[in-house]
Design a protein around this motif. Structure first.
Motif, short mmCIF file in Angstrom:
data_model
loop_
_atom_site.label_atom_id
_atom_site.label_comp_id
_atom_site.label_asym_id
_atom_site.label_seq_id
_atom_site.Cartn_x
_atom_site.Cartn_y
_atom_site.Cartn_z
N ASP A 1 0.84 -1.20 0.00
CA ASP A 1 0.00 0.00 0.00
C ASP A 1 0.86 1.24 0.00
O ASP A 1 0.64 2.18 -0.77
CB ASP A 1 -0.91 0.03 1.24
CG ASP A 1 -2.09 -0.91 1.05
OD1 ASP A 1 -2.25 -1.41 -0.08
OD2 ASP A 1 -2.83 -1.15 2.03
N ALA A 2 1.88 1.25 0.88
CA ALA A 2 2.77 2.41 0.97
C ALA A 2 3.49 2.61 -0.36
O ALA A 2 3.65 3.74 -0.83
CB ALA A 2 3.78 2.22 2.09
N PHE A 3 3.90 1.49 -1.00
CA PHE A 3 4.60 1.58 -2.28
C PHE A 3 3.67 2.19 -3.34
O PHE A 3 4.06 3.09 -4.08
CB PHE A 3 5.06 0.19 -2.72
CG PHE A 3 5.52 0.13 -4.14
CD1 PHE A 3 6.70 0.72 -4.52
CD2 PHE A 3 4.76 -0.51 -5.10
CE1 PHE A 3 7.14 0.68 -5.85
CE2 PHE A 3 5.18 -0.57 -6.42
CZ PHE A 3 6.36 0.02 -6.79
N LEU A 4 2.41 1.69 -3.39
CA LEU A 4 1.47 2.21 -4.38
C LEU A 4 1.24 3.70 -4.19
O LEU A 4 1.19 4.46 -5.16
CB LEU A 4 0.13 1.45 -4.29
CG LEU A 4 0.13 0.13 -5.03
CD1 LEU A 4 -1.23 -0.53 -4.91
CD2 LEU A 4 0.47 0.31 -6.51
N ASN A 5 1.12 4.12 -2.92
CA ASN A 5 0.93 5.55 -2.64
C ASN A 5 2.10 6.37 -3.16
O ASN A 5 1.92 7.37 -3.83
CB ASN A 5 0.82 5.80 -1.13
CG ASN A 5 -0.58 5.51 -0.67
OD1 ASN A 5 -1.50 5.48 -1.47
ND2 ASN A 5 -0.74 5.26 0.62
N ARG B 1 12.65 -5.07 -0.11
CA ARG B 1 11.83 -4.41 -1.13
C ARG B 1 10.71 -3.62 -0.47
O ARG B 1 10.04 -4.11 0.43
CB ARG B 1 11.25 -5.49 -2.04
CG ARG B 1 10.99 -5.01 -3.44
CD ARG B 1 10.91 -6.18 -4.37
NE ARG B 1 9.97 -7.15 -3.86
CZ ARG B 1 8.88 -7.55 -4.51
NH1 ARG B 1 8.61 -7.04 -5.68
NH2 ARG B 1 8.11 -8.47 -4.00
N PHE B 2 10.51 -2.39 -0.92
CA PHE B 2 9.42 -1.48 -0.50
C PHE B 2 9.62 -0.91 0.91
O PHE B 2 8.81 -0.12 1.36
CB PHE B 2 8.04 -2.12 -0.52
CG PHE B 2 7.67 -2.74 -1.84
CD1 PHE B 2 7.96 -2.10 -3.02
CD2 PHE B 2 7.00 -3.95 -1.90
CE1 PHE B 2 7.61 -2.65 -4.24
CE2 PHE B 2 6.65 -4.52 -3.10
CZ PHE B 2 6.95 -3.88 -4.28
N HIS B 3 10.65 -1.36 1.64
CA HIS B 3 10.74 -0.91 3.04
C HIS B 3 11.26 0.53 3.13
O HIS B 3 12.27 0.88 2.56
CB HIS B 3 11.64 -1.82 3.86
CG HIS B 3 11.59 -1.49 5.32
ND1 HIS B 3 10.57 -1.91 6.14
CD2 HIS B 3 12.39 -0.70 6.09
CE1 HIS B 3 10.76 -1.42 7.35
NE2 HIS B 3 11.85 -0.68 7.35
N ARG B 4 10.53 1.37 3.87
CA ARG B 4 10.96 2.74 4.15
C ARG B 4 10.90 2.91 5.67
O ARG B 4 10.00 2.41 6.32
CB ARG B 4 10.04 3.76 3.47
CG ARG B 4 9.89 3.53 1.96
CD ARG B 4 9.32 4.73 1.26
NE ARG B 4 10.32 5.78 1.11
CZ ARG B 4 10.08 7.07 1.28
NH1 ARG B 4 8.87 7.47 1.62
NH2 ARG B 4 11.04 7.96 1.13
N ILE C 1 9.94 13.41 2.51
CA ILE C 1 10.92 12.91 1.54
C ILE C 1 10.31 11.70 0.83
O ILE C 1 10.12 10.66 1.44
CB ILE C 1 12.24 12.51 2.24
CG1 ILE C 1 12.71 13.63 3.18
CG2 ILE C 1 13.31 12.20 1.21
CD1 ILE C 1 13.94 13.29 4.01
N LYS C 2 10.04 11.87 -0.46
CA LYS C 2 9.34 10.80 -1.16
C LYS C 2 10.28 9.74 -1.71
O LYS C 2 11.45 10.02 -1.96
CB LYS C 2 8.53 11.40 -2.33
CG LYS C 2 7.45 12.36 -1.87
CD LYS C 2 6.36 11.61 -1.11
CE LYS C 2 5.36 12.56 -0.49
NZ LYS C 2 4.50 11.92 0.48
N GLY C 3 9.77 8.56 -1.91
CA GLY C 3 10.60 7.48 -2.48
C GLY C 3 9.77 6.23 -2.63
O GLY C 3 8.65 6.14 -2.11
N THR C 4 10.32 5.25 -3.36
CA THR C 4 9.57 4.03 -3.65
C THR C 4 9.97 2.86 -2.73
O THR C 4 9.28 1.85 -2.69
CB THR C 4 9.84 3.58 -5.10
OG1 THR C 4 11.25 3.47 -5.26
CG2 THR C 4 9.30 4.58 -6.10
N GLY C 5 11.10 2.99 -2.05
CA GLY C 5 11.58 1.88 -1.22
C GLY C 5 12.23 0.78 -2.06
O GLY C 5 12.37 -0.35 -1.60
N LEU C 6 12.61 1.11 -3.31
CA LEU C 6 13.21 0.09 -4.18
C LEU C 6 14.72 0.23 -4.32
O LEU C 6 15.42 -0.73 -4.62
CB LEU C 6 12.58 0.18 -5.58
CG LEU C 6 11.15 -0.31 -5.70
CD1 LEU C 6 10.61 -0.04 -7.10
CD2 LEU C 6 11.05 -1.79 -5.39
#
Ligand code: ADP
Length: 286
Positions: free
Chosen positions: A60-64, A230-233, A242-247
């Motif tokens: 969910d966080a990744f999609l956002n 993967r995806f972890h922030r 600070i935006k990002g994808t966690g990838l």
């Protein structure tokens, strides 16, 4: 919670049953084994459930964040195009608009490329183009790319170059994306002033060591390993800004491990800066 209640219920039933049938030893043994199997099943079930819930939250966080990363530059480009179409914009202003739109398309391409690369690195049998790479020049190039894309002055990133060339065998494009990801993060997670130190050294003749140290927001101790997933922030309040994808770090770790190396993070904690270290086997070394 549900899993824990079930475990407690099963334990209570079993203890009661044992107390009622003390004399029936055979049944008792059978019961104990059966009980152990049920408990193991329930524990495993609970672990998988918790893992699945965590994964869903991360998706969910990744999609956002990916939606935000795609939508913002598109909205910006649309606005500039509409302005150019409906108003009489003087030529020098037009040039400025084109530059902003180009920067936005670069950002879009960067995001799409990161998602593609993350899925590519999961393909185990992917071919890589091996060549001999001089880390000194590759890191100099990567620093130049980040300085330009992030509008930094020369003093923001200090590179302590090794006296001699440090060579490794690997895929140039992949290794460059490793250094660019680390440098980009170091800039992104530097809260106020950007002060990054990079150095390349060698360890026991067989390994090359690249260190990227920043003076930014830092990483809590318990998160130092998780950030490579993967995806972890890291869940810190500042991350909303600070935006990002966690990838990025997932890609970094996959590439480094594919090259027979290792990557790890160190930090004294929040607000204390972070250091990322990469160890890679040197070419020609035994
Ligand atoms: P993102 O797109 O979120 O930057 P990454 O995979 O590159 O994804 O990084 C994962 C997380 O690790 C980040 O969300 C951030 O919380 C943390 N992180 C990475 N690099 C740094 C750094 N240099 N300083 C502090 N935190 C960092």
């Amino acid at each position: 919670m549900f899993g824990i209640c079930l475990i407690l219920l099963a334990a209570a039933l079993n203890v009661g049953w044992i107390l009622l049938n003390l004399r029936e030893a055979a049944l008792l043994v059978f019961g104990v084994i059966f009980f152990a199997v049920i408990i193991t099943g329930l524990v495993l079930n609970t672990i998988f459930l918790i893992r699945e819930i965590r994964r869903n939250e991360q998706h969910d966080a990744f999609l956002n964040s990916i939606t935000h990363e795609l939508k913002t530059p598109i909205a910006s480009i649309k606005l500039y195009l509409e302005t150019l179409k409906t108003r009489n914009v003087p030529p020098e202003k037009q040039n400025e608009f084109y530059d902003v739109m180009l920067a936005d398309t670069d950002r879009l391409l960067g995001t799409v490329e990161q998602v593609l690369q993350a899925s590519r690195t999961r393909e185990k049998k992917r071919q890589i183009n091996i060549s001999e790479i001089d880390l000194r020049s590759m890191i100099n190039e990567s620093i130049d790319i980040i300085r330009t894309s992030r509008n930094l002055d020369a003093a923001a990133i200090r590179f302590t170059e090794p006296a001699d060339a440090v060579k490794v065998l690997g895929d140039a494009a992949e290794l460059q994306s490793v250094f660019i990801n680390l440098l980009d993060n170091a800039v992104k997670y530097s809260d106020s002033e950007v002060k990054i130190e990079v150095d390349v050294t060698t360890l026991d003749r067989g390994r090359a060591v690249v260190r990227v140290k920043d003076a930014g927001i830092g990483i809590p101790r318990g998160q130092l390993k998780r950030i490579f997933k993967r995806f972890h922030r890291v869940p810190m309040p500042v991350m909303k800004r600070i935006k990002g994808t966690g990838l990025g770090l997932f890609i970094v770790r996959s590439i480094v491990e594919k090259h027979g190396g290792r990557v790890f993070a160190e930090s004294e904690g929040e607000g204390e800066g972070s250091t990322f270290t990469i160890l890679l086997p040197r070419s020609g070394a035994r």
